[in-house]
Scaffold this motif. Structure first.
Motif, short mmCIF file in Angstrom:
data_model
loop_
_atom_site.label_atom_id
_atom_site.label_comp_id
_atom_site.label_asym_id
_atom_site.label_seq_id
_atom_site.Cartn_x
_atom_site.Cartn_y
_atom_site.Cartn_z
N PHE C 64 15.41 82.39 21.70
CA PHE C 64 16.10 81.87 22.89
C PHE C 64 15.31 82.17 24.17
N HIS C 65 14.29 83.06 24.03
CA HIS C 65 13.46 83.37 25.19
C HIS C 65 12.50 82.21 25.49
N ASP C 66 11.84 82.32 26.65
CA ASP C 66 10.85 81.30 26.96
C ASP C 66 9.58 81.54 26.14
N SER C 67 9.36 82.78 25.73
CA SER C 67 8.18 83.08 24.94
C SER C 67 8.52 84.12 23.86
N ASN C 187 10.82 77.55 21.26
CA ASN C 187 11.28 78.52 22.26
C ASN C 187 12.44 77.93 23.05
N ARG C 188 13.16 78.79 23.73
CA ARG C 188 14.37 78.37 24.45
C ARG C 188 15.31 77.57 23.55
N LEU C 210 17.19 74.22 27.31
CA LEU C 210 16.78 73.48 28.50
C LEU C 210 17.61 72.23 28.70
N GLU C 577 22.84 70.75 30.01
CA GLU C 577 21.87 71.16 31.00
C GLU C 577 21.53 72.62 30.75
N TYR C 578 20.56 73.11 31.49
CA TYR C 578 20.22 74.52 31.42
C TYR C 578 21.39 75.30 31.99
N PRO C 580 22.84 79.10 31.70
CA PRO C 580 22.89 80.48 31.19
C PRO C 580 24.31 81.03 31.08
N GLU C 581 25.23 80.55 31.91
CA GLU C 581 26.60 81.04 31.85
C GLU C 581 27.28 80.61 30.55
#
Lengths: 255, 232, 664
Positions: C64-67, C187-188, C210, C577-578, C580-581
């Protein structure tokens, strides 16, 4: 101090902000023991309670090692304290009543995802281009088979501490990722295991660095000044040396 | 080789090597020019030096190299400047506060400094080099053994009678000093010549060079102007 | 569902060797036809993904991280254990095995732990070959230090950033496989459900973070290397985004959760400073090599410190109680984590705490500074150095060893730990519990594997320091790549399940419905608020000390909170959409069920062992009272919305004698 008042000028982009812009927020009740990100948590909690869109910012470990946080605070990547990531920056370093401007990393190679969140996949692709030692699991000889001089290991370590946050790119007036690339090249070039494929590594990684659209290093050293791990530009010199030698001195042609 | 030269490091190496050549040239140029004020012999030393410089075939060849390197340094620099602006992206920072680690902040403005210096070089070339080569405004230097030589000393001396030109030269030298302050040491870093033991020496050498050489150049018009005014 | 440990027969020390030589293999040409999904890119997941790629499997790896490099393994500070015996101090595979079993308070599976000790030596070799810059001695060979609960020096380290360096090693190997096309990186992407068909795990539903779109990914096997669930306590040393959702989604599909109540509370963390606190920061256990833990002997002194009238420096030597050295003379400040944590709690409960909240003890380096200073002065031939000079030299030595930790402490607290003793307090750090797995690291769902902190297998009721990195990498590099063959060799003839088929479409529809449901509540409280409340309940009733009454109350409170969550949570933004909440809300929803299971497990276990301390079961001196006759089992819970069902795997100890753990 338990009740600081702040004015926050925050870059908003995406979501309801179809036109990217700075939005100013007033925030009070900030304690100087808070971390910078906890201060943003408090603001977001307020925004959510007002049913407004919270500010998107990336963070994870909050102890300065994962490299996820990426804020330019008052013009400084990771804020005014050197060798400190934004997540480890505390509000005791700000004044009551201060206006704080918060922006995302700015680089063509780091497109903005939303608000303060950028896409740093370019860094992964630079590592994929050659930032490794080609050894399969199980092939290794005994760990003590090769002695590495203590200082040498320590210098390699200094480069290896890179957390991949991208502050070097954000800080560089040329938006160059040379310090990031150099940190990995230099780490692996300084230990015997990494020397075997040093030539092709530096060639491939630089080619990828350039292809990603990062700028060209002009030795300004803003990267080192803003690097949360204080990685030295000496590693860039080592990278340059290796690149020049492998381009001009080696018979090997790297595709 | 093409891949090397088009890579970001290769392009910087071009800047570095041309820069180092120009740095070397400046020393030679300064030593010659100091003849303008050191030997007070009505220009004999200077004119003979100028004669040598314009007639020796090796020097002549080198001078074409010099012009090419100046152009290359300027063109490559401009290209890098544009590329680097593009790398930042269309949206810049609202607040920028640059901090550096050991380099002066003028390292950020090498492009702008270079542009000013290029303008200076053009003016400088028009004032002296073009006058000498393409006009009849310069009289003959009539000393034995220097047939066909021109009295460049007289041209310089006359030019520096104008206080504004003197000030222009002095100001330009300040820009050059700033450019060299970063350029000297940066050229070594680009070539990968960074060494715990030698870099402090290179740094000190670069800084002394960046101060002393432009200072030496700036002294010449000032002294000549003051002599002309009878103050010295 | 199968529920057998599948431990191979034979002598303990030969089990793994023999099993490895006789287990079914997958031929290289068949590996190319088999797809493996790995969720998580930490030490376990990253190492497994890289190794599977090298072996020739088709790998899809999700983070779930970007990297992949951002997984929380990166934050591990102190080191990694290995039975190398480079220090010639009597270490051996058996001793590492024994220390781990004992440290885990005899609640782990012998065969798994012995295998872990065996492969520990390969990990160091592998990491060195990858270029991990471990600390070295002057002769250029690898250096070691000691960690809690052991009497040898077997911990390899890279300053205070061992996890970072090991993770980057795995990340680089993984990057190489990505560039070779053997591994595909997503990723993500967050796993939002496990897809089952015919009782086997056949793929996952992932949400692209994303775009918010859900995706269907099929495979022959699914591996979860998704870490622990310590964030159920809200405040922990875990990263903000660490969560238990991938494992919990598997539990909801029938996987068993083992020993969920076994939580490690780490004794040396920076104390909480206020309500706004978002996470806690660990100070590495390695500090206890040189730091001495103490509180004032008198309550008056402690009260004066709390009120800010005095500081630790004002307390005379004779008025200090170095309680670990006093109570546990054999191990002193290096007792295991559970013991040190409980002792700190006891001291603070007695009114001897030294921070304004009353919840902190001192970790003091004064003696070490003096000792190192004298030794350094001696080696510099400065025989007449005065106290100032000795201090200066001593501070320099401490800075070399722990500089980055001291800096981190100063950044967070604003106090200089070279002058003032550090204040520390226990905090949630690691979860020994996790998905139940057999000897092959397979869960009770065929085709679903769990590795690293996500499984339960090796640490029993308490993990020893520097063993988490060892286990994550052992599972990823040297265990699962072999044992997964036992399952995959049977799957060669089975085509991959069609991601367009009903199993995937149903699973995706269910996942989408759940997301839509959470978005449509449109209540008034943020997910963060619920998370914080859950954390308080967990810490109060299922923290360092537990009792039946509190656990029952806690369970009720969680159920009420869960009902409230599903009626009044507010998630801003949109699904596609992106957001995080939304990610956070989905994770909190899972924590609200997992938390209840932890209470239930703690309630079931009527004994004290390791990190699980039931107040009803303690000795007269306040030490844990284990009840081997009734509780020497792994509790494996099958989830049910009303009453989760307990399955027991009896633990059989053939090679070690169960003793009362003593560090005195």
């Amino acid at each position: 101090m338990e009740n600081m008042k702040l004015k926050l000028k925050v870059w908003r982009q995406g979501g309801k902000y179809t036109k990217p812009q700075f939005v100013t927020y007033d925030l009070d009740g900030v304690s100087d023991h808070m971390s910078f990100l906890e201060m943003l948590d408090v603001l977001n909690e307020k925004l959510i309670n007002l049913k407004e869109d919270p500010i998107a910012f990336e963070h994870d470990c909050r102890e300065g090692i994962c490299g996820t946080c990426s804020l330019v605070i008052n013009g400084y990547p990771h804020g005014p304290m050197q060798q400190t990531t934004a997540c480890q920056l505390h509000m005791r370093h700000f004044r009551d009543g201060e206006t704080i401007t918060i922006e995302p990393w700015r680089s063509r190679a780091f497109p903005i995802v939303k608000d303060l969140v950028v896409n740093r996949d370019a860094f992964d692709r630079i590592i994929q281009a050659g930032g490794y030692i080609s050894v399969d699991t199980g092939q290794a000889q005994d760990g003590n088979a090769i002695a590495i001089e203590k200082d040498q290991a320590s210098h390699a370590f200094d480069a290896a501490t890179c957390i991949g946050c991208g502050a070097c790119v954000a800080a560089c007036p040329n938006a160059s990722a040379m310090l990031f690339t150099a940190a990995k090249v230099s780490h692996l070039a300084q230990i015997p295991q990494g020397k075997v494929e040093a030539d092709s590594r530096v060639q491939r990684m630089i080619a990828q660095h350039d292809a990603e659209g990062f700028g060209k290093c002009s030795n300004i050293t803003a990267c080192e000044a803003e690097c949360p791990k204080a990685i030295s530009v000496e590693h860039i010199a080592r990278l340059n040396r290796q690149y020049i030698a492998s381009s001009l001195g080696s018979e090997k042609v790297v595709s | 080789m093409g891949k090397f030269l088009s890579s970001s490091i290769g392009q910087k190496v071009i800047m570095s090597l041309t820069g180092l050549f120009l740095i070397t040239f400046l020393i030679v140029h300064l030593i010659g020019n100091l003849q303008l004020i050191l030997s007070q012999d009505e220009g004999y030393s200077f004119n003979s030096y100028a004669y040598f410089m314009t007639n020796n075939p090796v020097i002549k060849l080198t001078s074409y190299g010099l012009y090419a390197f100046i152009l290359l340094h300027a063109i490559q620099g401009t290209y890098l400047y544009i590329q680097n602006k593009k790398a930042r992206g269309s949206q810049g920072y609202a607040v920028t506060r640059y901090r550096t680690a050991g380099e002066s902040k003028n390292s950020i403005y090498m492009g702008s400094l270079g542009l000013v210096i290029l303008a200076f070089i053009i003016v400088h070339m028009v004032q002296f080099w073009a006058q000498m080569h393409f006009t009849d405004n310069v009289g003959a230097f009539t000393a034995e053994g220097y047939e066909g030589a021109k009295d460049l000393y007289a041209l310089v001396s006359k030019t520096y009678e104008n206080i504004w030109i003197v000030l222009f030269y002095v100001a330009s030298m300040v820009f050059i000093a700033f450019h060299l302050w970063h350029g000297f040491r940066s050229a070594f870093q680009t070539l990968g010549l960074n060494h715990k033991k030698y870099t402090p020496f290179i740094k000190a050498l670069g800084w002394s060079y960046a101060v002393l050489v432009p200072f030496g150049f700036a002294v010449i018009p000032v002294v000549m102007y003051l002599r002309h005014q009878g103050i010295l | 569902m199968p529920f057998q440990s599948n431990v191979p027969p034979g002598e303990l020390s030969d089990k793994w060797k023999q099993y490895r030589s006789s287990m079914p293999l997958v031929a290289p040409n068949n590996k190319r036809r088999l797809e493996v999904i790995i969720v998580g890119t930490g030490l376990a997941g990253g190492a497994a993904a890289a190794t599977f790629g090298e072996l020739g499997y088709n790998v899809k790896v999700f983070t779930f991280h970007d990297s992949p490099r951002r997984a929380h393994s990166i934050a591990a500070q102190g080191g990694i254990n290995a039975a190398k015996n480079y220090q010639n101090d009597g270490d051996s595979v058996y001793r590492l095995f024994y220390d781990t079993i004992k440290g885990g308070d005899y609640r782990s599976r012998e065969a798994n732990v012995h295998r872990l000790a065996e492969v520990s030596v390969n990990i160091i070799d592998q990491a060195v070959a990858q270029g991990v810059p471990f600390a070295r001695d002057y002769g250029g060979l690898l250096a070691n230090r000691s960690f809690g609960g052991v009497q040898v020096s077997r911990t390899f380290y890279a300053r205070g950033q061992t996890g970072q360096q090991l993770l980057l090693g795995a990340y680089q190997s993984l990057s190489r496989q990505i560039s070779l096309g053997n591994v595909q990186l997503f990723n993500r992407h967050e796993m939002v459900d496990l897809v089952m068909e015919d009782g086997k795990a056949r793929g996952i539903i992932a949400r692209n973070l994303l775009t918010g779109e859900t995706e269907r990914h099929a495979a022959h096997a699914v591996v979860l290397g998704t870490g622990g669930y310590g964030n159920v306590f809200y405040l922990s040393t875990n990263a903000m985004n660490s969560n238990g959702s991938a494992a919990w989604r598997a539990v909801k599909q029938g996987a068993y959760m083992a020993n969920p109540c076994f939580t490690q509370i780490h004794p040396t963390c920076i104390p909480v400073s206020g309500e706004y606190q978002s996470k806690l920061t660990l100070m590495s256990e390695s500090l206890r090599n040189d730091g001495r833990v103490w509180v004032p002997r008198k309550q008056d002194d402690a009260a004066a410190i709390r009120e800010g009238k005095r500081t630790g420096l004002d307390i005379a030597e004779g008025d200090r109680d170095y309680y670990l050295e006093r109570r546990y003379p054999a191990f002193g400040n290096l007792v295991p984590r559970d013991v040190a944590s409980r002792a700190a709690k006891t001291a603070c409960d007695e009114g001897l705490g030294v921070s304004p909240t009353g919840l902190a003890v001192y970790l003091d380096f004064d003696a070490a500074i003096e000792r190192y200073g004298k030794s350094r002065a001696h080696s510099l031939n400065e025989y007449s150095a005065d106290d100032m000079r000795i201090r200066e030299l001593g501070v320099a030595v401490i800075a070399e060893k722990y500089g980055n930790l001291f800096e981190m402490y100063e950044k967070i607290t604003g106090e200089d730990p070279y002058v003032m003793p550090m204040k520390i307090y226990p905090a949630v750090h690691y979860t020994m519990g996790g998905l139940w797995v057999d000897y092959n690291l397979q869960t009770n769902i065929p085709g679903l594997f769990a590795i690293g902190e996500a499984n339960f297998s090796d640490h029993g009721a308490n993990r020893l320091g520097a063993s988490a990195l060892m286990q994550g990498l052992a599972d990823g590099y040297f265990v699962l790549p072999y044992t997964i063959g036992t399952f995959l060799s049977q799957e060669i003839r089975n085509p991959m399940v069609d991601p367009e088929g009903p199993a995937f479409k149903d699973a995706e529809a269910k996942a989408q419905a759940r997301i839509e449901k959470i978005m449509s509540i449109n209540g008034t409280k943020s997910a963060e608020t619920f998370h914080r409340e859950l954390g308080k309940i967990m810490w109060e009733y299922c923290g360092m000390a537990r009792n039946a009454e509190g656990l029952q109350k806690g369970r009720r409170m969680i159920r009420e909170l869960r009902d409230e969550f599903w009626s009044s949570v507010y998630v801003p933004g949109r699904i596609k959409e992106y957001n995080p909440e939304l990610e956070k809300a989905l994770r909190v929803a899972d924590f609200l069920e997992l938390g209840e299971l932890m209470m239930l497990d703690a309630l079931d276990r009527n004994e004290s062992c390791g990190g699980h301390f039931r107040e009803e079961y303690q000795s007269e001196e306040g030490e844990a009272l284990r009840r081997d006759d009734e509780y020497a089992y792994v509790s494996a819970w099958e989830w049910d919305d009303n009453d989760p069902i307990l399955h027991k795997e009896e633990l059989i100890f053939e090679n070690v004698e169960l003793k009362t753990r003593s560090y005195k």
